[in-house]
Design a protein around this motif. Structure first.
Motif, PDB file in Angstrom:
ATOM      1  N   ILE A  49       4.169  -4.144 -12.413  1.00 30.32           N
ATOM      2  CA  ILE A  49       4.005  -2.826 -13.019  1.00 30.32           C
ATOM      3  C   ILE A  49       4.551  -2.910 -14.437  1.00 30.32           C
ATOM      4  O   ILE A  49       5.766  -3.017 -14.649  1.00 30.32           O
ATOM      5  CB  ILE A  49       4.732  -1.734 -12.205  1.00 30.32           C
ATOM      6  N   VAL A  50       3.632  -2.907 -15.405  1.00 29.69           N
ATOM      7  CA  VAL A  50       4.041  -3.059 -16.803  1.00 29.69           C
ATOM      8  C   VAL A  50       4.284  -1.707 -17.471  1.00 29.69           C
ATOM      9  O   VAL A  50       5.016  -1.618 -18.450  1.00 29.69           O
ATOM     10  CB  VAL A  50       2.997  -3.874 -17.605  1.00 29.69           C
ATOM     11  N   ILE A  51       3.654  -0.672 -16.936  1.00 29.84           N
ATOM     12  CA  ILE A  51       3.865   0.685 -17.443  1.00 29.84           C
ATOM     13  C   ILE A  51       4.066   1.583 -16.236  1.00 29.84           C
ATOM     14  O   ILE A  51       3.136   1.790 -15.448  1.00 29.84           O
ATOM     15  CB  ILE A  51       2.681   1.165 -18.304  1.00 29.84           C
ATOM     16  N   GLN A  52       5.270   2.064 -16.052  1.00 29.25           N
ATOM     17  CA  GLN A  52       5.596   2.871 -14.889  1.00 29.25           C
ATOM     18  C   GLN A  52       4.732   4.136 -14.830  1.00 29.25           C
ATOM     19  O   GLN A  52       4.421   4.725 -15.874  1.00 29.25           O
ATOM     20  CB  GLN A  52       7.079   3.280 -14.918  1.00 29.25           C
ATOM     21  N   PRO A  53       4.333   4.530 -13.619  1.00 28.18           N
ATOM     22  CA  PRO A  53       3.559   5.780 -13.484  1.00 28.18           C
ATOM     23  C   PRO A  53       4.363   6.961 -14.031  1.00 28.18           C
ATOM     24  O   PRO A  53       5.456   7.252 -13.533  1.00 28.18           O
ATOM     25  CB  PRO A  53       3.349   5.892 -11.973  1.00 28.18           C
ATOM     26  N   GLN A  54       3.833   7.572 -15.070  1.00 27.05           N
ATOM     27  CA  GLN A  54       4.542   8.673 -15.738  1.00 27.05           C
ATOM     28  C   GLN A  54       3.617   9.676 -16.406  1.00 27.05           C
ATOM     29  O   GLN A  54       4.049  10.761 -16.794  1.00 27.05           O
ATOM     30  CB  GLN A  54       5.491   8.093 -16.802  1.00 27.05           C
ATOM     31  N   ALA A 109      -4.856  -2.861 -14.779  1.00 22.99           N
ATOM     32  CA  ALA A 109      -5.506  -1.928 -13.866  1.00 22.99           C
ATOM     33  C   ALA A 109      -4.647  -0.672 -13.797  1.00 22.99           C
ATOM     34  O   ALA A 109      -3.409  -0.748 -13.854  1.00 22.99           O
ATOM     35  CB  ALA A 109      -5.665  -2.543 -12.479  1.00 22.99           C
ATOM     36  N   MET A 110      -5.292   0.469 -13.677  1.00 20.66           N
ATOM     37  CA  MET A 110      -4.549   1.732 -13.635  1.00 20.66           C
ATOM     38  C   MET A 110      -4.177   2.068 -12.196  1.00 20.66           C
ATOM     39  O   MET A 110      -4.982   1.887 -11.280  1.00 20.66           O
ATOM     40  CB  MET A 110      -5.371   2.858 -14.236  1.00 20.66           C
ATOM     41  N   ILE A 111      -2.973   2.544 -11.988  1.00 20.38           N
ATOM     42  CA  ILE A 111      -2.514   2.967 -10.672  1.00 20.38           C
ATOM     43  C   ILE A 111      -1.994   4.403 -10.769  1.00 20.38           C
ATOM     44  O   ILE A 111      -1.627   4.865 -11.858  1.00 20.38           O
ATOM     45  CB  ILE A 111      -1.390   2.054 -10.130  1.00 20.38           C
ATOM     46  N   PRO A 133       0.843  -1.214   0.000  1.00 23.13           N
ATOM     47  CA  PRO A 133       0.000   0.000   0.000  1.00 23.13           C
ATOM     48  C   PRO A 133       0.874   1.258   0.000  1.00 23.13           C
ATOM     49  O   PRO A 133       1.307   1.740   1.051  1.00 23.13           O
ATOM     50  CB  PRO A 133      -0.804  -0.138   1.296  1.00 23.13           C
ATOM     51  N   GLU A 134       1.192   1.732  -1.191  1.00 19.56           N
ATOM     52  CA  GLU A 134       2.025   2.925  -1.361  1.00 19.56           C
ATOM     53  C   GLU A 134       1.541   3.772  -2.534  1.00 19.56           C
ATOM     54  O   GLU A 134       2.174   4.752  -2.910  1.00 19.56           O
ATOM     55  CB  GLU A 134       3.484   2.498  -1.604  1.00 19.56           C
ATOM     56  N   LEU A 135       0.381   3.373  -3.093  1.00 19.43           N
ATOM     57  CA  LEU A 135      -0.155   4.060  -4.261  1.00 19.43           C
ATOM     58  C   LEU A 135      -1.190   5.102  -3.865  1.00 19.43           C
ATOM     59  O   LEU A 135      -1.891   4.953  -2.868  1.00 19.43           O
ATOM     60  CB  LEU A 135      -0.801   3.047  -5.214  1.00 19.43           C
ATOM     61  N   ASP A 136      -1.296   6.160  -4.672  1.00 18.57           N
ATOM     62  CA  ASP A 136      -2.314   7.194  -4.425  1.00 18.57           C
ATOM     63  C   ASP A 136      -3.705   6.687  -4.765  1.00 18.57           C
ATOM     64  O   ASP A 136      -4.691   7.068  -4.147  1.00 18.57           O
ATOM     65  CB  ASP A 136      -2.008   8.446  -5.265  1.00 18.57           C
ATOM     66  N   SER A 137      -3.803   5.831  -5.780  1.00 21.18           N
ATOM     67  CA  SER A 137      -5.080   5.223  -6.151  1.00 21.18           C
ATOM     68  C   SER A 137      -4.815   3.925  -6.889  1.00 21.18           C
ATOM     69  O   SER A 137      -3.719   3.704  -7.419  1.00 21.18           O
ATOM     70  CB  SER A 137      -5.921   6.167  -7.025  1.00 21.18           C
ATOM     71  N   ARG A 163       0.782   7.052  -8.661  1.00 25.89           N
ATOM     72  CA  ARG A 163       1.781   7.223  -7.614  1.00 25.89           C
ATOM     73  C   ARG A 163       2.454   8.571  -7.827  1.00 25.89           C
ATOM     74  O   ARG A 163       2.878   8.892  -8.928  1.00 25.89           O
ATOM     75  CB  ARG A 163       2.813   6.091  -7.666  1.00 25.89           C
ATOM     76  N   ASN A 164       2.493   9.358  -6.752  1.00 25.76           N
ATOM     77  CA  ASN A 164       3.066  10.708  -6.829  1.00 25.76           C
ATOM     78  C   ASN A 164       2.413  11.525  -7.939  1.00 25.76           C
ATOM     79  O   ASN A 164       3.068  12.291  -8.651  1.00 25.76           O
ATOM     80  CB  ASN A 164       4.584  10.637  -7.036  1.00 25.76           C
ATOM     81  N   GLY A 165       1.087  11.305  -8.081  1.00 24.95           N
ATOM     82  CA  GLY A 165       0.323  12.088  -9.048  1.00 24.95           C
ATOM     83  C   GLY A 165       0.461  11.658 -10.489  1.00 24.95           C
ATOM     84  O   GLY A 165      -0.074  12.309 -11.388  1.00 24.95           O
ATOM     85  N   LYS A 166       1.174  10.548 -10.752  1.00 25.85           N
ATOM     86  CA  LYS A 166       1.355  10.065 -12.114  1.00 25.85           C
ATOM     87  C   LYS A 166       0.662   8.715 -12.301  1.00 25.85           C
ATOM     88  O   LYS A 166       0.595   7.903 -11.377  1.00 25.85           O
ATOM     89  CB  LYS A 166       2.835   9.916 -12.448  1.00 25.85           C
ATOM     90  N   CYS A 167       0.155   8.475 -13.530  1.00 24.10           N
ATOM     91  CA  CYS A 167      -0.606   7.256 -13.829  1.00 24.10           C
ATOM     92  C   CYS A 167       0.241   6.221 -14.555  1.00 24.10           C
ATOM     93  O   CYS A 167       1.046   6.561 -15.426  1.00 24.10           O
ATOM     94  CB  CYS A 167      -1.815   7.594 -14.709  1.00 24.10           C
ATOM     95  N   GLY A 168       0.026   4.958 -14.197  1.00 21.20           N
ATOM     96  CA  GLY A 168       0.659   3.839 -14.872  1.00 21.20           C
ATOM     97  C   GLY A 168      -0.263   2.635 -14.838  1.00 21.20           C
ATOM     98  O   GLY A 168      -1.451   2.763 -14.507  1.00 21.20           O
ATOM     99  N   TYR A 169       0.267   1.438 -15.143  1.00 21.54           N
ATOM    100  CA  TYR A 169      -0.577   0.239 -15.211  1.00 21.54           C
ATOM    101  C   TYR A 169       0.128  -0.967 -14.594  1.00 21.54           C
ATOM    102  O   TYR A 169       1.358  -1.095 -14.660  1.00 21.54           O
ATOM    103  CB  TYR A 169      -0.929  -0.099 -16.665  1.00 21.54           C
ATOM    104  N   ILE A 170      -0.666  -1.878 -14.016  1.00 26.27           N
ATOM    105  CA  ILE A 170      -0.178  -3.181 -13.578  1.00 26.27           C
ATOM    106  C   ILE A 170      -0.944  -4.261 -14.326  1.00 26.27           C
ATOM    107  O   ILE A 170      -2.063  -4.034 -14.789  1.00 26.27           O
ATOM    108  CB  ILE A 170      -0.344  -3.387 -12.052  1.00 26.27           C
ATOM    109  N   ASN A 171      -0.339  -5.457 -14.429  1.00 30.62           N
ATOM    110  CA  ASN A 171      -1.054  -6.586 -15.002  1.00 30.62           C
ATOM    111  C   ASN A 171      -1.665  -7.444 -13.896  1.00 30.62           C
ATOM    112  O   ASN A 171      -1.559  -7.101 -12.711  1.00 30.62           O
ATOM    113  CB  ASN A 171      -0.135  -7.420 -15.910  1.00 30.62           C
ATOM    114  N   LYS A 172      -2.287  -8.546 -14.267  1.00 33.21           N
ATOM    115  CA  LYS A 172      -3.002  -9.367 -13.286  1.00 33.21           C
ATOM    116  C   LYS A 172      -2.068 -10.162 -12.376  1.00 33.21           C
ATOM    117  O   LYS A 172      -2.510 -10.785 -11.423  1.00 33.21           O
ATOM    118  CB  LYS A 172      -3.983 -10.304 -14.007  1.00 33.21           C
ATOM    119  N   LYS A 173      -0.767 -10.109 -12.687  1.00 34.71           N
ATOM    120  CA  LYS A 173       0.208 -10.729 -11.797  1.00 34.71           C
ATOM    121  C   LYS A 173       0.703  -9.732 -10.758  1.00 34.71           C
ATOM    122  O   LYS A 173       1.488 -10.072  -9.881  1.00 34.71           O
ATOM    123  CB  LYS A 173       1.397 -11.250 -12.612  1.00 34.71           C
TER     124      LYS A 173
END
Length: 478
Positions: free
Chosen positions: A147-152, A130-132, A116-120, A134-144
């Motif tokens: 983090i497949v796309i770093q929050p940027q 799923a979209m995440i 638990p370190e994400l803003d949303s 962190r520090n006001g930037k959006c990225g994506y994780i897969n079902k595993k």
């Protein structure tokens, strides 16, 4: 063929019943929630502040001492209540949790996949990602949970259409693919999703144009306004306050000349206005119905469109023929139904798409069918149901009625109490409960006083009796 259909129906029925037999359901007693099976056997003693239904998941959410955890269908607590918030797993292996003001993800074993370190943190829905934030930037994780796309990105969408997702960076919009590669550089002031189209609408310097999936501008930004093509070959545009249409090559097929217009959508005709009158044009730009009506609606998914003239409503078909002369005080849309609502005076009835009155106006109010099998009707302050043949299957007699929602029963309300009826109008659960919640096709949760019990869709009580209802009633009176 008929025997085969019966066998299939019975197989589905038995399978659903088997699923119900192996489920456990929440019930409430003495202020606490527990779980019992359909035989009325207590699997988990009442101990929780709240217990959720399993639904499609193998784990159900529970709440104890203000914290959330999860329990399995054997009644075993798999994840101890420890989180301030938690989502349901549903069909997925991961769900979001909230702790100390931050979001993370856990799996069905209770293992923390992302601290638990994400803003949303969003759910997966029907997406692989799923979209995440962190520090006001959006990225994506897969079902595993990787983090497949770093929050940027400054903003992003959770909806992936044809391998692409919309992103925003430094105030400009572009698209990424599922590998996290920027396919279309953020360069536009605004972009709409491609949806099912090969072209997406863009804006640059206040003008509207279109790009293809490679990011190439195929229609230069030049219009004051534009709408997406969707599944149509034409898109609506405006220039100098007038509406017209372009094709996918960017050629103006219908010159901007109308005061207003609506998109064609899946229809052959589009609604237009000139001098405050409504008419219809075809995709060649020919006026099929001269602007003459005080109001009109688009065809959308129906063969008929609503028209209004001199405060009276009727219908027109896609050939421009008036099927029902404007004569009613109100008419509803057909949508995908065979019947639409009409009103004469203060009474409501139904008309078919041939213009024939199937149910003469007699009800105080009526609802449309949409894609449903039944519609609600009201008479003398009481509600009932009507089917698409125009047959009243449940006479108006209840204070409130609710939709069947693809089940064989619907919730009703009478004198402040809830019950259920089936599609033949038979009351299968007498209105005597303070609340009703559907658990699955066969089982419902019912509230009596401060307690909750389980009841079958046939009205059979599980784990409680009429005496329990009476005792709870006396407690309420005291």
């Amino acid at each position: 063929m008929k025997i085969y259909s019966i066998i299939i129906s019975l197989s589905i029925l038995l399978l659903t019943y088997f699923v119900s037999e192996n489920n456990i359901y929440p019930y409430k007693k003495s202020g606490k929630w527990g779980y019992m099976n359909p035989k009325g056997q207590i699997v988990v003693q009442p101990q929780f502040d709240y217990a959720y239904n399993f639904g499609e998941s193998e784990l159900a959410l529970i709440k104890k001492d203000g914290k959330y955890g999860f329990i399995n269908k054997k009644g075993e607590i798999i994840i101890e209540p420890q989180y301030e918030k938690a989502g349901r797993f549903g069909k997925f292996e991961l769900t979001g949790v909230y702790q100390n003001g931050k979001y993370g993800y856990i799996n069905t074993k209770g293992e923390i996949i992302i601290q638990p370190e994400l803003d949303s943190a969003s759910g997966f829905g029907e997406s692989e990602f799923a979209m995440i934030t962190r520090n006001g930037k959006c990225g994506y994780i897969n079902k595993k949970g990787e983090i497949v796309i770093q929050p940027q990105f400054d903003d992003a969408t959770v909806i992936w259409i044809s391998e692409l997702a919309l992103i925003r960076k430094d105030g400009k919009y572009g698209f990424i693919n599922k590998k996290g590669e920027i396919v279309i550089q953020p360069q536009f002031d605004y972009v709409e999703s491609f949806e099912e189209s090969e072209l997406a609408m863009i804006t640059q310097d206040g003008k509207y144009g279109f790009i293809n999936r490679k990011g190439k501008i195929v229609i230069q930004p030049q219009f004051d306004k534009a709408e997406s093509f969707g599944e149509s070959e034409l898109a609506m545009i405006t220039q100098d306050g007038k509406y017209g249409f372009i094709n996918r090559k960017g050629e103006i097929v219908i010159q901007p000349q109308f005061d207003e217009a609506e998109s064609f959508g899946e229809s052959e005709l589009a609604m237009i206005t000139q001098d405050d009158k409504y008419g219809f044009i075809n995709q060649k730009g020919e006026i099929i119905v001269q602007p003459q009506f005080d109001y009109a609606e688009s065809f959308e998914k129906s063969e008929l469109a609503l028209i209004q003239q001199d405060d009276k409503f009727g219908y027109i078909n896609q050939k421009g023929e008036i099927i029902v002369q404007p004569q009613f005080g109100y008419v509803g849309s057909f949508d995908e139904s065979e019947l639409a609502i009409i009103r004469q005076g203060r009474k409501y009835g139904y008309i078919n798409n041939k213009g024939e009155i199937i149910v003469k106006p007699q009800f105080d109010s009526a609802s449309g069918f949409g894609e449903a099998e039944f519609a609600k009707i009201r008479q003398d302050g009481k509600y009932g149901y009507i089917n698409q043949k125009g047959e009243v299957i449940v006479q108006p007699q209840f204070d409130s009625v609710y939709g069947f929602n693809e089940t064989e029963f619907a919730i009703i309300k009478q004198n402040g109490k809830y019950g259920c009826i089936n599609k033949t109008g038979e009351i299968i659960i007498q209105p005597k409960f303070d609340d009703v919640e559907k658990y699955d096709e066969f089982i419902l949760g019912v509230q009596y006083g401060k307690s909750w019990g389980i009841i079958t869709s046939k009205g059979e009580y599980i784990g409680f009796t009429e005496k329990d209802i009476e005792q709870e009633g006396k407690k309420e009176e005291d």
